[in-house]
Design a protein around this motif. Structure first.
Motif: not given
Length: 456
Positions: A132-141, A155-156, A164-172
């Protein structure tokens, strides 16, 4: 029922700008790939397969003692393609396979264990680690459905304004049912701009078949991968802080954690004090009550209780209890220093045994020697162990006194309770209880200076 793990290690790492494969760059003294392998072992994975490609021989050489198998990725065509290259490893297995990256060494074994348990208890066919990122720009949601399972990864650049408001991103980092993964791999396409096969496509493939996909959020720090020297430094800093904190929580005093470098596998016991500038590497063990004054390097060595070390180098050796080393001593591999020994300034010990209570106080070299207990070495003693072709051994008995500026020409034996006069060059055995004198007799020539007209 199998439980195995794939570690992706086939990339070159162009942004590292290095001749060394990316996964072989070290973090806290250990290659990144070996950090990940060791974490998987601690997480109870016995079957580990590393997918290699660029620099394959180098990666094999660096991991040869890890009891693992390898799959080869000839071309780097994406994460999905890398897993395809491990089909032979997976084809006869039934169970789960975890997939991790060899350039992400901060993942912990506790997290991996929780991840596998989460996957099994949820009865998922695939599970992702997320953050969970506060600023997830560039990451897949991560897009979840009404049952809180993963529906897809977007993908972003493809996200809607709501997504785009989703903050959960893939860690691969993934866990799959092996049979489900093998079936799905045949359906992954490379119809994208990069012409690569993406493992993330497996999520929609599995969902399309009606199976559940889970996601477990973890601390983003654990997911950090390394693609550049800057990121390598950042990961090094995080891991160093973790290691130092662990030792301090166990009762070790570290004066300045920013200037203390301790390897992941080092063991340090309570009430040891470590001053700034120390580098402790490999499988070193520092026991109770030691004091490491500034600027020493210790590698693969055992330091027993209450040892004091000052500004010295100790490599692949053992130091006994209550011994002092340094400043500026050099203990080379295969040395064994006894208890209550004094190894002083500018002393070098190489592949030698030094008995208890012996003092080697300064400006002395001892190589390929066996030294007894309660001996004393005067300043400037040299064990002459090399004849230009071969190394030879010197044996010095208990309670021997070696005078200043003595040369002991190996092979030679000095028996118990002997004295050697200062300035001697010893080439023959010195019998027990003897005084050895091996120097020219002093001759004084009276009035020689004035006769030569050399008086100033």
């Amino acid at each position: 029922m199998n439980k195995c793990v794939l570690i992706l290690a086939g990339g070159k790492g162009k942004r590292m700008k290095s001749d060394l494969p990316k996964v072989l760059h070290k973090v806290c003294g250990k290659e990144m790939i070996n950090h990940v392998i060791d974490v998987m072992r601690k997480a109870d994975f016995q079957d580990v397969n590393v997918i290699i490609g660029k620099g394959a021989d180098q990666v094999k050489a660096a991991t040869k003692d890890r009891n693992i198998t390898y799959s080869f990725q000839g071309e780097q065509l994406g994460t999905g393609h890398a897993v395809m290259c491990a089909k032979d490893f997976l084809k006869d297995k039934d169970g789960i396979v975890a997939i991790f990256a060899g350039d992400a060494p901060l993942i912990s074994d506790e997290t991996v264990k929780k991840f596998i348990k989460f996957h099994e208890q949820g009865k998922y066919k695939a599970t992702l680690l997320t953050s969970i990122l506060e600023h997830p720009d560039g990451y897949g949601r991560i897009i979840r459905n009404s049952e809180d399972c993963v529906e897809k990864i977007v993908e972003h650049k493809d996200c809607s304004s709501e997504e785009l408001t989703i903050k959960e991103v893939n860690a691969a980092m993934y866990c799959f049912d092996i049979k489900t993964l093998l079936r799905g791999l045949d359906k992954i396409k490379n119809d994208n701009a990069q012409k690569e096969y993406y493992l993330t496509d497996m999520i929609e493939i599995i969902r399309a078949s009606g199976e559940k996909v889970g996601a477990m959020p973890i601390n983003f720090e654990e997911t950090l991968g390394v693609n550049s020297r800057v990121q390598l430094s950042e990961v090094e800093s995080i891991m160093r802080k973790r290691i130092n904190n662990r030792h301090m929580e166990n009762g070790v005093t570290i004066i300045d954690t920013n200037c203390t470098y301790i390897g992941e596998d080092v063991q340090i016991e309570r009430d040891t004090i470590i001053y700034p500038g120390n580098v402790i590497e490999g499988l070193s063990v520092i026991k109770k009550g030691c004091i490491l004054y500034p600027n020493s390097r210790i590698v693969d060595s055992i330091i027993d209780d209450n040892v004091t070390i000052q500004s010295s180098v100790i490599l692949e050796s053992k130091i006994g209890k209550n011994t002092t080393v340094g400043p500026f001593a050099y203990i080379r591999p295969e040395s064994n220093i006894g208890t209550e020994v004094r190894i002083g300034d500018f002393v070098e010990i190489k592949k030698s045994k030094i008995g208890d209570h012996t003092k080697v106080s300064h400006l002395t070299y001892i190589g390929d020697a066996e030294v007894g207990s309660d001996c004393n070495f005067g300043c400037g003693t040299v064990v002459v162990n090399y004849d230009g072709k071969e190394k030879h051994k010197t044996i010095i008995g208990n309670n021997s006194f070696i005078g200043c500026n003595t040369n002991l020409v190996s092979p030679v034996e000095v028996e118990d309770n002997t004295y050697i006069a200062a300035g001697s060059t010893i080439t023959e055995k010195v019998p027990k209880g003897s005084l050895a004198i091996a120097r020219a007799k002093q001759v004084n020539k009276k009035d020689w200076v004035s006769k030569k007209n050399l008086k100033k």
